[in-house]
Structure formats: structure tokens, C-alpha cells
Design a protein around this motif. Structure first.
Motif, PDB file in Angstrom:
ATOM      1  N   LEU A 124     -35.486  33.724 -22.284  1.00  0.00           N
ATOM      2  CA  LEU A 124     -34.885  33.097 -23.456  1.00  0.00           C
ATOM      3  C   LEU A 124     -35.448  31.692 -23.604  1.00  0.00           C
ATOM      4  CD1 LEU A 124     -31.072  33.796 -22.819  1.00  0.00           C
ATOM      5  CD2 LEU A 124     -32.729  35.290 -23.945  1.00  0.00           C
ATOM      6  N   PHE A 125     -35.612  31.230 -24.832  1.00  0.00           N
ATOM      7  CA  PHE A 125     -36.022  29.837 -24.997  1.00  0.00           C
ATOM      8  C   PHE A 125     -35.614  29.319 -26.366  1.00  0.00           C
ATOM      9  CE2 PHE A 125     -39.440  31.771 -27.333  1.00  0.00           C
ATOM     10  CZ  PHE A 125     -39.898  30.794 -28.209  1.00  0.00           C
ATOM     11  N   ASP A 126     -35.532  28.009 -26.468  1.00  0.00           N
ATOM     12  CA  ASP A 126     -35.356  27.305 -27.733  1.00  0.00           C
ATOM     13  C   ASP A 126     -36.695  26.722 -28.152  1.00  0.00           C
ATOM     14  OD1 ASP A 126     -32.689  27.657 -28.346  1.00  0.00           O
ATOM     15  OD2 ASP A 126     -32.030  25.753 -27.487  1.00  0.00           O
ATOM     16  N   GLY A 127     -37.150  27.049 -29.357  1.00  0.00           N
ATOM     17  CA  GLY A 127     -38.366  26.465 -29.891  1.00  0.00           C
ATOM     18  C   GLY A 127     -38.060  25.243 -30.736  1.00  0.00           C
ATOM     19  N   PRO A 128     -39.083  24.613 -31.306  1.00  0.00           N
ATOM     20  CA  PRO A 128     -38.869  23.461 -32.181  1.00  0.00           C
ATOM     21  C   PRO A 128     -37.905  23.802 -33.314  1.00  0.00           C
ATOM     22  CG  PRO A 128     -41.208  23.788 -31.736  1.00  0.00           C
ATOM     23  CD  PRO A 128     -40.505  24.981 -31.179  1.00  0.00           C
ATOM     24  N   GLY A 129     -37.004  22.872 -33.603  1.00  0.00           N
ATOM     25  CA  GLY A 129     -35.995  23.083 -34.627  1.00  0.00           C
ATOM     26  C   GLY A 129     -34.735  23.725 -34.094  1.00  0.00           C
ATOM     27  N   MET A 130     -34.821  24.396 -32.956  1.00  0.00           N
ATOM     28  CA  MET A 130     -33.659  25.008 -32.338  1.00  0.00           C
ATOM     29  C   MET A 130     -32.917  23.963 -31.504  1.00  0.00           C
ATOM     30  SD  MET A 130     -35.410  28.684 -31.468  1.00  0.00           S
ATOM     31  CE  MET A 130     -36.014  29.699 -32.829  1.00  0.00           C
ATOM     32  N   PRO A 131     -31.690  24.241 -31.089  1.00  0.00           N
ATOM     33  CA  PRO A 131     -30.814  23.163 -30.634  1.00  0.00           C
ATOM     34  C   PRO A 131     -31.346  22.269 -29.525  1.00  0.00           C
ATOM     35  CG  PRO A 131     -29.507  25.069 -31.141  1.00  0.00           C
ATOM     36  CD  PRO A 131     -30.940  25.499 -31.291  1.00  0.00           C
ATOM     37  N   LEU A 146     -21.124  20.667 -37.774  1.00  0.00           N
ATOM     38  CA  LEU A 146     -21.233  19.212 -37.727  1.00  0.00           C
ATOM     39  C   LEU A 146     -22.627  18.685 -38.026  1.00  0.00           C
ATOM     40  CD1 LEU A 146     -19.075  18.416 -34.563  1.00  0.00           C
ATOM     41  CD2 LEU A 146     -18.363  18.534 -36.952  1.00  0.00           C
ATOM     42  N   HIS A 147     -23.602  19.558 -38.201  1.00  0.00           N
ATOM     43  CA  HIS A 147     -24.978  19.091 -38.379  1.00  0.00           C
ATOM     44  C   HIS A 147     -25.210  18.613 -39.798  1.00  0.00           C
ATOM     45  CE1 HIS A 147     -26.144  22.079 -34.967  1.00  0.00           C
ATOM     46  NE2 HIS A 147     -25.344  21.127 -34.566  1.00  0.00           N
ATOM     47  N   GLY A 148     -26.137  17.706 -39.950  1.00  0.00           N
ATOM     48  CA  GLY A 148     -26.513  17.214 -41.260  1.00  0.00           C
ATOM     49  C   GLY A 148     -27.519  16.106 -41.128  1.00  0.00           C
ATOM     50  N   LYS A 149     -27.926  15.575 -42.261  1.00  0.00           N
ATOM     51  CA  LYS A 149     -28.870  14.456 -42.232  1.00  0.00           C
ATOM     52  C   LYS A 149     -28.328  13.341 -41.336  1.00  0.00           C
ATOM     53  CE  LYS A 149     -30.882  10.918 -45.213  1.00  0.00           C
ATOM     54  NZ  LYS A 149     -30.886  10.353 -46.569  1.00  0.00           N
ATOM     55  N   GLN A 150     -27.056  13.014 -41.524  1.00  0.00           N
ATOM     56  CA  GLN A 150     -26.368  12.099 -40.616  1.00  0.00           C
ATOM     57  C   GLN A 150     -25.385  12.931 -39.799  1.00  0.00           C
ATOM     58  OE1 GLN A 150     -27.252   8.960 -40.320  1.00  0.00           O
ATOM     59  NE2 GLN A 150     -28.702   9.102 -42.021  1.00  0.00           N
ATOM     60  N   CYS A 151     -25.769  13.255 -38.584  1.00  0.00           N
ATOM     61  CA  CYS A 151     -24.965  14.180 -37.789  1.00  0.00           C
ATOM     62  C   CYS A 151     -23.714  13.502 -37.243  1.00  0.00           C
ATOM     63  CB  CYS A 151     -25.798  14.746 -36.631  1.00  0.00           C
ATOM     64  SG  CYS A 151     -26.823  16.113 -37.137  1.00  0.00           S
ATOM     65  N   ASP A 152     -22.649  14.242 -37.236  1.00  0.00           N
ATOM     66  CA  ASP A 152     -21.419  13.816 -36.596  1.00  0.00           C
ATOM     67  C   ASP A 152     -21.695  13.662 -35.099  1.00  0.00           C
ATOM     68  OD1 ASP A 152     -18.864  13.969 -35.239  1.00  0.00           O
ATOM     69  OD2 ASP A 152     -18.023  14.662 -37.139  1.00  0.00           O
ATOM     70  N   PRO A 153     -21.356  12.517 -34.499  1.00  0.00           N
ATOM     71  CA  PRO A 153     -21.672  12.307 -33.074  1.00  0.00           C
ATOM     72  C   PRO A 153     -20.998  13.307 -32.144  1.00  0.00           C
ATOM     73  CG  PRO A 153     -20.229  10.569 -33.917  1.00  0.00           C
ATOM     74  CD  PRO A 153     -20.728  11.331 -35.102  1.00  0.00           C
ATOM     75  N   HIS A 156     -21.193  16.387 -32.310  1.00  0.00           N
ATOM     76  CA  HIS A 156     -21.993  17.595 -32.097  1.00  0.00           C
ATOM     77  C   HIS A 156     -22.858  17.478 -30.856  1.00  0.00           C
ATOM     78  CE1 HIS A 156     -25.715  15.803 -33.597  1.00  0.00           C
ATOM     79  NE2 HIS A 156     -26.325  16.957 -33.569  1.00  0.00           N
ATOM     80  N   ASP A 157     -23.309  16.267 -30.509  1.00  0.00           N
ATOM     81  CA  ASP A 157     -24.088  16.105 -29.279  1.00  0.00           C
ATOM     82  C   ASP A 157     -23.219  16.403 -28.061  1.00  0.00           C
ATOM     83  OD1 ASP A 157     -26.660  15.438 -30.210  1.00  0.00           O
ATOM     84  OD2 ASP A 157     -26.042  13.374 -30.588  1.00  0.00           O
ATOM     85  N   HIS A 158     -21.996  15.881 -28.065  1.00  0.00           N
ATOM     86  CA  HIS A 158     -21.097  16.127 -26.935  1.00  0.00           C
ATOM     87  C   HIS A 158     -20.822  17.617 -26.761  1.00  0.00           C
ATOM     88  CE1 HIS A 158     -17.580  16.063 -24.334  1.00  0.00           C
ATOM     89  NE2 HIS A 158     -16.918  16.739 -25.269  1.00  0.00           N
ATOM     90  N   ALA A 159     -20.466  18.293 -27.863  1.00  0.00           N
ATOM     91  CA  ALA A 159     -20.119  19.712 -27.757  1.00  0.00           C
ATOM     92  C   ALA A 159     -21.326  20.540 -27.361  1.00  0.00           C
ATOM     93  CB  ALA A 159     -19.538  20.208 -29.085  1.00  0.00           C
TER      94      ALA A 159
END
Length: 410
Positions: A184-191, A93-100, A102-105
Motif C-alpha cells: 500500500l502507498f500514498d502517492g502525491p496528492g494523497m494524504p 476539513l480540507h480546503g484552500k485554508q485547511c482547518d488545523p 485536520h492535521d491532528h486527526a
């Protein structure tokens, strides 16, 4: 490996195999994965989301029911699987204009994982916030036990499209079983940072890892002389890049190794590498822009990669995304700066970066090992989905020997 599902869409098959691979450490059940895949219309991103979300909702509801009845182990296991299924649901669902959606999931995936983590007694899993510039990075600290004994520790992060939570199934539990604390961690650019802080990827990954190592060294249960770093997928270039400049690391593992992402961007462009780079970085290149749009229209892997790439790099066009890849390289002497022992993993059927692990290995001047995984072993795909037990065994045996862990923790 033969495509057992989605015979005409390698992208859908690979992501299904990815979910199957997490069965080994509690992130899926075979029947749940297969029944979900059978309901999906091949190549239809909406269908992919709808069916994975339906499975995730059903498994999460069952876990909630178990938790209310104080069946904590059953609840924990259900929340872990639901977390992974929500991750899979929002993948396309990701993209320049993300499908809303994807935030919920994504948020549901994290919520389910944190609920499962709180139900663990061994290992202890603690959500953490790691100071980074003017904000924090989300992560999880796994302690082997509550003895307070300093132990060797593995810092782990995902890559282009994976989450910190997914790393639970992709090595964190296996490391704890062998006596490692894990961060474990998420860095910049990660979810996490991309969804909630707007942070995009950066090529100078040492400026991400250094504050993470600073944070790690202040944890009493950490043996500061035995801190290793593992990067998965695109993490296979980010982790070595960090190790080239952050010399407190005792070892680095690239699963799988990458040397120069710019090669992916220029491989189909005419002229020399320099000419291709100028074209990608130019103010205007209408013919190339049109060609990239055509490629997205006919090739589903490129369509997803370009859309997701624009999202995680924070750029507006497919050409700008491809140009951003030029900065992710270990060439020009960067790989040669790595001092710690380095494990480079390779997959013989890698459909994304074939040949790059060998390039990285050849440029290393530190103690180094190239570890090749084959199709006959069920491990030949990018990052070895479907062969988690085999892959983690070989990788952690190497790390045990490198850090002399067995003699200390046995």
C-alpha cells in the motif's frame, strides 16, 4: 441504496456507509458507527468532526488500556477502528485554508494504524518509505508469511480523498488471505505526501508507479512476473494511466473505472468541449467564477469537492481546480496503450462518475473485463461500500484467474 441515516444529505450518508463498509475487515463496529452518526447534526461539518473525533478518542483510549494490560489482540482491533474513525473525522476539513484540526486527526489516524500494524503477527505489516524523486512516499508492505517464498504481489493505492491506511480495510487483508503480498502507498496528492511534504496530484501517474515498481522488484519475497496494480476511486484513472506506460505490470484493476475527469468539469458549461476548456483555463472568467461560488453555496457535494480539490491539486480557486481535472484523461489513445489484462469495475448507482467505466472499457484493446455491481447486491454505490466481502471476492477471483495464482499458492 436507501439512506438509512442522514435522509436529506447524501454526502453524510455516503461517508457513513463508507465507514460501515470497513466493518468487514475490522475497521469499524456497527453500533459505534450508528451511535456516532445519531449524534451528528445533519449537514454540519463541525458536528461531524466533533462526534467522530470523540468516538475515535474513546476507542483509542480503550485500546491503549488493553495494550498496557498486554491484551494485544484487543488493542490491535481497537487501534484499527480508532484509525478509521479519525480518518472519518477529518474528512470534511480540507480546503484552500485547511482547518488545523485536520492535521491532528490525520496524524492520530496514522499513529493508531501503525500501532495496530505492529501488533500483527499474520500478516506481517511493515511501514516502508518508497524512494520517489527527491523524497519518499509512505506505505506499508504486507508479507503473507516469513518463508521468503516469492509470491504474486498487489500494489494498491487510494484516490481523491482516501488514505493508504484505509486500504487495509478496502482490500489489503483480503488479498493477503488469498496468498498475495501487498504494498500500500500514498502517492502525491494523497494524504501522507500532501500533509507532510506538500506534494500535490500529478496526471502522469506512470512517473509515480514506475519507482514504486522499482522498489517492489527489489523485495526478495516478490514474484516480479506477477505484480498487479489496483487503484480505488480516482485511482480508477490513475492506475490505468500508469499501466499505459509501465509495462512491467501483469494486471491492472480500476475500482471503479474512469476515462476522463474533464467530463466532470465541463458537463454544465455552455458551448463545445474546446470552448469550455478555454473558459476554464483562461486568465479571467468572472462570470464562471461567480457561478462556481454560487454552486458551492447551494450544493454541499460541490462545496466539499471544490475545497478538497483545491487542497489536493495545489490551486487557489474552484475554477483552477476544475481546470486541473482536464489533464486527467485516458483519451487520445492513452487507454489503447495498456497491454496487460485489465479489470474495470462499475457501480450502477455511482453518483460521481456514472458511465465512465463503460467508456474506459470500450477504449481498451488489451484483454479486458467489465464487472458491474448492483443495488440489489448492496454494492451499487461508488466503489461498493457496504459490500466489501462481495466486491473483494469477485475482484480477487478475477485476479487469481488472470495471474494463475490458485495453482501456485494452493
Amino acid at each position: 441504496m436507501q439512506q438509512l441515516l442522514f435522509p436529506n444529505n447524501i454526502q453524510f450518508w455516503y461517508e457513513t456507509l463508507r465507514s460501515m463498509s470497513h466493518i468487514a475487515y475490522g475497521g469499524a463496529d456497527f453500533g459505534e458507527v450508528v451511535s456516532t452518526a445519531e449524534r451528528i447534526t445533519e449537514g454540519d461539518y463541525d458536528s461531524w468532526y466533533i462526534e467522530w473525533a470523540a468516538t475515535a478518542d474513546r476507542v483509542a483510549a480503550e485500546a491503549e488500556k488493553a495494550l498496557k494490560a498486554s491484551h494485544k489482540v484487543s488493542a490491535r482491533d481497537g487501534f484499527l477502528r480508532a484509525s478509521n474513525y479519525y480518518r472519518s473525522a477529518e474528512f470534511f476539513l480540507h480546503g484552500k485554508q485547511c482547518d488545523p484540526r485536520h492535521d491532528h486527526a490525520y496524524d492520530r489516524s496514522v499513529e493508531c494504524f501503525k500501532t495496530a500494524a505492529a501488533l500483527y503477527t499474520t500478516p506481517r505489516i511493515e511501514p516502508v518509505e518508497i524512494p520517489y524523486e527527491n523524497t519518499t512516499l509512505p506505505g506499508y508492505l504486507y508479507r503473507v508469511d516469513d518463508s521468503g517464498t516469492p509470491r504474486p504481489t498487489l500494489i494498491m493505492h487510494n484516490g481523491f480523498d482516501g488514505t493508504a491506511e484505509e486500504m487495509h480495510f478496502f482490500g489489503a487483508v483480503a488479498a493477503v488471505e488469498r496468498g498475495y503480498n501487498v504494498l500500500l502507498f500514498d502517492g502525491p496528492g494523497m494524504p501522507g505526501p500532501r500533509h507532510h511534504q506538500g506534494l500535490v496530484f500529478r496526471p502522469d501517474w506512470e512517473n509515480v508507479i514506475t519507482p514504486v515498481v522499482d522498489f517492489t522488484e527489489n523485495i526478495p519475497e516478490i514474484d516480479n512476473n506477477r505484480i498487479a496494480l489496483l487503484g480505488l476511486s480516482m485511482g480508477g484513472i490513475l492506475a490505468p494511466r500508469a499501466a499505459a506506460f509501465e509495462h512491467r505490470l501483469a494486471a491492472v484493476i480500476a475500482v471503479d473505472g474512469l476515462y476522463d475527469l474533464g467530463q466532470v468539469s465541463v458537463r454544465h458549461l455552455p458551448g463545445t468541449r474546446q470552448e469550455a476548456e478555454q473558459l476554464l483555463r483562461g486568465e479571467t472568467a468572472p462570470e464562471l467564477d461567480a457561478a462556481l461560488e454560487q454552486l458551492m453555496a447551494k450544493d454541499p457535494i460541490s462545496r466539499w469537492a471544490f475545497n478538497h480539490g483545491m487542497y489536493v491539486m495545489g490551486v487557489d480557486t474552484p475554477r483552477a481546480f476544475n481546470a486541473s481535472y482536464l489533464d486527467y484523461t485516458l483519451a487520445d489513445g492513452i487507454a489503447e496503450k495498456i497491454q496487460c489484462p485489465t479489470l474495470v469495475c462499475d457501480a450502477v448507482e455511482d453518483m460521481f462518475f456514472k458511465g465512465q467505466p463503460e467508456q474506459l472499457y470500450d477504449h481498451l484493446t488489451c484483454p479486458k473485463t467489465l464487472m458491474v455491481f448492483t443495488t440489489e447486491e448492496g454494492a451499487g454505490a461508488h466503489c461498493h461500500p457496504g459490500a466489501m466481502r462481495l466486491a473483494t471476492a469477485r475482484i480477487y477471483d478475477w485476479l487469481d484467474d488472470t495471474l494463475d495464482v490458485t495453482a501456485t499458492t494452493a
